[in-house]
Design an enzyme around this catalytic site. Structure first.
Site, PDB file in Angstrom:
ATOM      1  CG  ASP A   1     102.303 -26.496 -75.690  1.00 42.48           C
ATOM      2  OD1 ASP A   1     103.035 -26.015 -75.173  1.00 42.48           O
ATOM      3  OD2 ASP A   1     101.158 -26.655 -75.567  1.00 42.48           O
TER       4      ASP A   1
ATOM      5  CE  LYS B   1     100.778 -14.324 -91.376  1.00 43.88           C
ATOM      6  NZ  LYS B   1     100.811 -15.537 -92.455  1.00 43.88           N
TER       7      LYS B   1
ATOM      8  CG  ASP C   1     102.213 -20.081 -75.656  1.00 43.52           C
ATOM      9  OD1 ASP C   1     102.644 -20.855 -74.894  1.00 43.52           O
ATOM     10  OD2 ASP C   1     101.000 -19.993 -75.835  1.00 43.52           O
TER      11      ASP C   1
ATOM     12  CE1 TYR D   1     101.662 -15.120 -74.996  1.00 43.56           C
ATOM     13  CE2 TYR D   1     101.528 -15.787 -72.472  1.00 43.56           C
ATOM     14  CZ  TYR D   1     101.390 -15.905 -73.615  1.00 43.56           C
ATOM     15  OH  TYR D   1     101.575 -17.521 -74.230  1.00 43.56           O
TER      16      TYR D   1
ATOM     17  CG  ASP E   1     102.179 -18.643 -92.498  1.00 42.97           C
ATOM     18  OD1 ASP E   1     103.382 -18.315 -92.457  1.00 42.97           O
ATOM     19  OD2 ASP E   1     101.325 -18.319 -93.204  1.00 42.97           O
TER      20      ASP E   1
HETATM   21  C1  IPM Z   1     103.958 -21.531 -71.151  1.00 45.02           C
HETATM   22  C2  IPM Z   1     102.708 -21.423 -70.764  1.00 45.02           C
HETATM   23  C3  IPM Z   1     102.249 -20.239 -70.172  1.00 45.02           C
HETATM   24  C4  IPM Z   1     102.321 -19.125 -71.443  1.00 45.02           C
HETATM   25  C5  IPM Z   1     100.744 -20.068 -69.855  1.00 45.02           C
HETATM   26  C6  IPM Z   1     100.501 -20.934 -68.672  1.00 45.02           C
HETATM   27  C7  IPM Z   1     100.314 -18.537 -69.257  1.00 45.02           C
HETATM   28  O1  IPM Z   1     101.852 -21.869 -71.719  1.00 45.02           O
HETATM   29  O2  IPM Z   1     104.835 -21.054 -70.466  1.00 45.02           O
HETATM   30  O3  IPM Z   1     104.290 -21.670 -72.255  1.00 45.02           O
HETATM   31  O4  IPM Z   1     101.289 -19.118 -72.094  1.00 45.02           O
HETATM   32  O5  IPM Z   1     103.315 -18.534 -71.326  1.00 45.02           O
HETATM   33 MN    MN Z   2     102.676 -22.638 -73.448  1.00 46.28          MN
END
Ligand code: IPM
Ligand code: MN
Length: 353
Positions: free
Chosen positions: A247, A187, A243, A142, A219
């Site tokens: 999700d 990894k 990240d 990032y 993975d």
């Molecule tokens: C998160 C989001 C952010 C990230 C985006 C919006 C930049 O997906 O907080 O997980 O990738 O960190």
């Molecule tokens: Mn995210």
């Protein structure tokens, strides 16, 4: 307790869910005799419109001056649909993380018994799953050196020893407070940065003899969190892996609208839902305020207000049990409740508890 709170509602559904987060904080303040004061500040697309900067200096000052930041979400379709936009709301989020030194992002993954069926995964697999993902938040790809021209582009996945040590320390300490099981996700079979993570984690292991530490490739971890979620207690991982993994783990809980998080580091701690700004639902009284409300609970617990945090959690559980739920998790034939009604029900529950 006196707490100065910076309130960053941001874009989309942000202001609506934030109102409910604050209503719940106020119900707690009244009940326990605390003084919470709030200072609002702009960020995200709003701030780009107003001053051309998604995380303006003035907002930074408000955050630095506060005991904690309660943040909602940023993001706007105007920018999502415009790949050439020079300034984007998400840049404000990254600037905020970097400038506030928020290197440790704590994302709890828990289930609600009454919502197990909402997950696409099998109920018997999920029941009792309860772990946290600690995502490094201010390093790696990032923030590493980037380059892009027409024929070549790269991002650098860079980590230094101090960056790795401080996040691993947070992780070992969380493991000590929980079930003493830490999984370092990397990894290391391919990436040099991962090999340094693993080397440093192994160096630190003897300082935490009570913690069982294991190592898992990303993975494999991506599979195991879904096939065996109860295996995990504390996961620690780098920014990009964290990240993606979080999700994925949101489908264990059943709705993105239920997941709070805390970001801790060098300056003011920040508390925010894991979900985004859902611009399509803005102003429609549809969004689930629970992730924001649970983020407020994490804020209070951070300052040792554990009873207060626990009462918020009890109130949220009660709302779910009473089917006072926003549409995405409502039972078939259940009554319609919007953002405001769910927030009010939870705040009233606290007031009457
Ligand atoms: C998160 C989001 C952010 C990230 C985006 C919006 C930049 O997906 O907080 O997980 O990738 O960190
Ligand atoms: Mn995210």
């Amino acid at each position: 307790m006196d707490l100065k709170i910076a309130v960053l509602s941001g874009d989309g559904i942000g202001p609506e869910i934030m109102r409910q987060g604050i209503a719940v904080m106020n119900a707690i303040a009244n009940k326990y005799g605390h003084q919470f004061s709030y200072t609002e500040a702009i960020c995200g697309a709003h701030a780009i419109d107003a001053v051309g900067d998604p995380f303006p200096e003035e907002t930074f000052k408000v955050c630095m001056d506060a005991d904690a930041v309660l943040f909602a979400a940023v993001g706007d379709l105007r920018f999502d649909n415009n790949p050439t936009a020079k300034v984007r709301p998400e840049q404000g989020l990254l600037a905020m993380r970097k400038k506030l030194g928020l290197f440790a992002n704590i994302r709890p993954v828990a289930t609600f018994d009454c919502l197990l069926h909402k997950s696409p995964l099998k109920e018997e697999l999920l029941r009792g799953a309860d772990f946290i993902v600690i995502r490094e938040l201010t390093g790696g790809m990032y923030f590493g050196e980037k380059y892009q021209d027409n024929d070549k582009a790269y991002d650098t996945d860079i980590y230094t020893r101090p960056e790795i040590e401080r996040i691993l320390k947070v992780a070992f300490e969380y493991a000590m407070k929980r079930n003493k099981h830490l999984t370092v996700v990397d990894k290391a079979n391919v990436l040099a940065s991962s090999r340094l993570w693993r080397q440093i984690a192994k160096e630190m292991e003897p300082s935490y003899p009570e913690v069982t530490t294991d190592y898992m490739f990303i993975d494999n971890a991506a599979m195991r969190v879904l096939t065996e979620p109860r295996f995990f207690d504390v996961i620690v991982t780098e920014n990009t892996f964290g990240d993606i993994l979080t999700d994925e783990t949101s489908c264990i809980t059943g709705s993105m609208g239920l997941q709070p998080s805390a970001s801790l580091g060098e300056h003011t701690p920040l508390f925010e839902p894991v979900h985004g700004s859902w611009p399509q639902a803005a102003g429609k009284n549809l969004a689930n305020p629970v992730a924001q409300i649970l983020s407020a609970a994490m804020l209070l617990e951070h300052f040792g207000l554990n009873q207060e945090g626990a009462l918020i959690r009890t109130a949220v559980d009660a709302s779910l049990d009473a089917n006072v739920r926003t549409p995405e998790i409502q039972i078939e034939g259940g009554e319609h409740y919007g953002t405001e009604e769910v927030g009010k029900w939870i705040a009233d529950y606290i007031a009457n508890a």
